[in-house]
Design an enzyme around this catalytic site. Structure first.
Site, PDB file in Angstrom:
ATOM      1  N   GLY A   1       2.493  -1.180   4.334  1.00  0.00           N
ATOM      2  CA  GLY A   1       2.618   0.334   4.178  1.00  0.00           C
ATOM      3  C   GLY A   1       4.101   0.543   4.023  1.00  0.00           C
TER       4      GLY A   1
ATOM      5  CB  SER B   1       4.383  -1.787  12.377  1.00  0.00           C
ATOM      6  OG  SER B   1       4.110  -0.451  12.319  1.00  0.00           O
TER       7      SER B   1
ATOM      8  CD  GLU C   1      -4.024  -2.872   6.896  1.00  0.00           C
ATOM      9  OE1 GLU C   1      -2.840  -3.228   6.448  1.00  0.00           O
ATOM     10  OE2 GLU C   1      -4.790  -1.977   6.575  1.00  0.00           O
TER      11      GLU C   1
ATOM     12  CG  HIS D   1      -6.285   1.477   4.567  1.00  0.00           C
ATOM     13  ND1 HIS D   1      -6.088   2.407   5.527  1.00  0.00           N
ATOM     14  CD2 HIS D   1      -5.140   0.668   4.486  1.00  0.00           C
ATOM     15  CE1 HIS D   1      -4.732   2.047   5.885  1.00  0.00           C
ATOM     16  NE2 HIS D   1      -4.096   1.165   5.320  1.00  0.00           N
TER      17      HIS D   1
ATOM     18  CD  GLU E   1      -3.686   5.173   6.468  1.00  0.00           C
ATOM     19  OE1 GLU E   1      -3.499   5.442   5.267  1.00  0.00           O
ATOM     20  OE2 GLU E   1      -2.528   4.806   7.351  1.00  0.00           O
TER      21      GLU E   1
ATOM     22  N   GLY F   1       1.433   2.011  10.856  1.00  0.00           N
ATOM     23  CA  GLY F   1       2.559   3.153  10.718  1.00  0.00           C
ATOM     24  C   GLY F   1       2.925   3.345  11.913  1.00  0.00           C
TER      25      GLY F   1
ATOM     26  CG  ASN G   1      -1.811   1.177   1.202  1.00  0.00           C
ATOM     27  OD1 ASN G   1      -1.876   2.192   0.378  1.00  0.00           O
ATOM     28  ND2 ASN G   1      -2.234   1.297   2.560  1.00  0.00           N
ATOM     29  CD1 TRP G   2       3.561   0.983  -2.854  1.00  0.00           C
ATOM     30  CD2 TRP G   2       3.629   2.076  -4.884  1.00  0.00           C
ATOM     31  NE1 TRP G   2       4.345   0.092  -3.774  1.00  0.00           N
ATOM     32  CE2 TRP G   2       4.486   0.850  -4.594  1.00  0.00           C
ATOM     33  CE3 TRP G   2       3.655   2.798  -5.734  1.00  0.00           C
ATOM     34  CZ2 TRP G   2       5.012   0.531  -6.013  1.00  0.00           C
ATOM     35  CZ3 TRP G   2       4.280   2.589  -6.989  1.00  0.00           C
ATOM     36  CH2 TRP G   2       4.984   1.661  -7.057  1.00  0.00           C
ATOM     37  CE  LYS G   3      -0.179   3.287   4.648  1.00  0.00           C
ATOM     38  NZ  LYS G   3      -0.570   3.481   6.409  1.00  0.00           N
TER      39      LYS G   3
HETATM   40  C1  PEP Z   1      -1.265   0.011   5.553  1.00  0.00           C
HETATM   41  O1  PEP Z   1      -1.411   1.106   5.757  1.00  0.00           O
HETATM   42  O2  PEP Z   1      -2.106  -0.875   5.418  1.00  0.00           O
HETATM   43  C2  PEP Z   1      -0.156  -0.519   6.670  1.00  0.00           C
HETATM   44  C3  PEP Z   1       0.026  -1.730   7.230  1.00  0.00           C
HETATM   45  O3  PEP Z   1       0.890   0.258   6.950  1.00  0.00           O
HETATM   46  P1  PEP Z   1       2.256   0.344   7.713  1.00  0.00           P
HETATM   47  O4  PEP Z   1       2.697  -1.100   7.186  1.00  0.00           O
HETATM   48  O5  PEP Z   1       3.167   1.153   7.481  1.00  0.00           O
HETATM   49  O6  PEP Z   1       2.016   0.007   9.145  1.00  0.00           O
END
Ligand code: PEP
Length: 253
Positions: free
Chosen positions: A233, A212, A166, A98, A100, A172, A13-15
């Protein structure tokens, strides 16, 4: 629950990161490193990056998808992206729900369910994200939240789909769920899934872990019976870390 083999799936997930030149470079690096990936791999760039990513990934084993999808196929929805637009850009996947988007755009469980159906209608597989916040966990509400989110997401019985557990407190933050916490949540999701779609179908669905995930912690997580890959992410922006994590999925098989 019957044990069945599920091919690991890893999403990046490049956001809202990168511009075209950076996306091209990262895509090229990944194609070079992942000619025979140990997992199914799908990248989720922002919509303006999709043509660039598609051009580099075409003919490789790597797939790409949208970070979101509107419930309607077209219309006056400024700033949104539709299923036909994603399919036209060569996407085969769409992230739905997601945290976010639930947090920043007020996406409800019911809306996430409609998005999953919009994905299917356009030939895309929804990767449905769910997970509890820190306060929900601290209040002992984790299972109730997961059950509510799953019921909403699957209300219209989308198929195919995959799930990503998640925990919001792990996204993050550098704080990863322990293997015990992850397995407990994944097992709960698979059992709840079995109540909704039957044991055999639930046993065949992939449930990814996200939050993470990094090269240091994925080996312990992929070894768990109900963890079938990762939604990544931050670490997905680093080709060395991301390809190492994908390699770990093969070692577990
Ligand atoms: C995500 O955005 O789905 C995610 C898991 O981010 P990160 O790996 O940075 O925690």
């Amino acid at each position: 629950m019957t044990s069945i083999s599920r091919r690991p799936l890893v999403g990046g997930n490049w956001k809202m990161h990168m511009v075209g030149t950076e996306a091209r470079e990262l895509s090229r690096e990944l194609v070079a490193r992942l000619d025979q990936p140990a997992a199914e791999v799908v990248l989720f760039p922002s919509p303006p990056l999709l043509p660039t990513v598609a051009e580099v990934l075409a003919g490789s084993p790597l797939a790409w998808g949208g970070q979101d999808i509107h419930v309607e196929d077209a219309g006056a929805y400024t700033g949104d992206v539709s299923g036909p637009q994603l399919a036209d850009a060569g996407c085969t996947w769409a992230l739905c729900g997601h945290s976010e988007r639930r947090r920043d755009h007020g996406e409800s469980d019911a809306l996430v369910g409609q998005k999953a159906l919009a994905a299917n209608r356009n030939g895309l597989t929804p990767l449905i994200c769910l997970g509890e916040t820190l306060s929900e966990r601290q209040n002992g509400d984790t299972f109730a939240v997961l059950e509510r989110q799953l019921n909403g997401a699957l209300a219209g019985r989308p198929d195919p789909f995959a799930l990503a557990y998640e925990p919001v407190w792990a996204i993050g933050t550098g704080e990863t769920a322990t293997p015990e916490i992850a397995q407990e949540a994944h097992r709960f999701l698979r059992e709840t899934l079995a109540d909704l779609i039957g044991e055999a179908a639930a046993g065949a669905k992939r449930i990814l872990y996200g939050g993470s995930a990094n090269p240091q912690n994925v080996a312990d997580l992929i070894a768990l019976p109900d963890v079938d890959g990762f939604l990544v992410g931050g670490a997905s922006l680093d080709p060395e870390k991301f390809s190492t994590m994908i390699g770990c999925c093969g070692e577990a098989a």
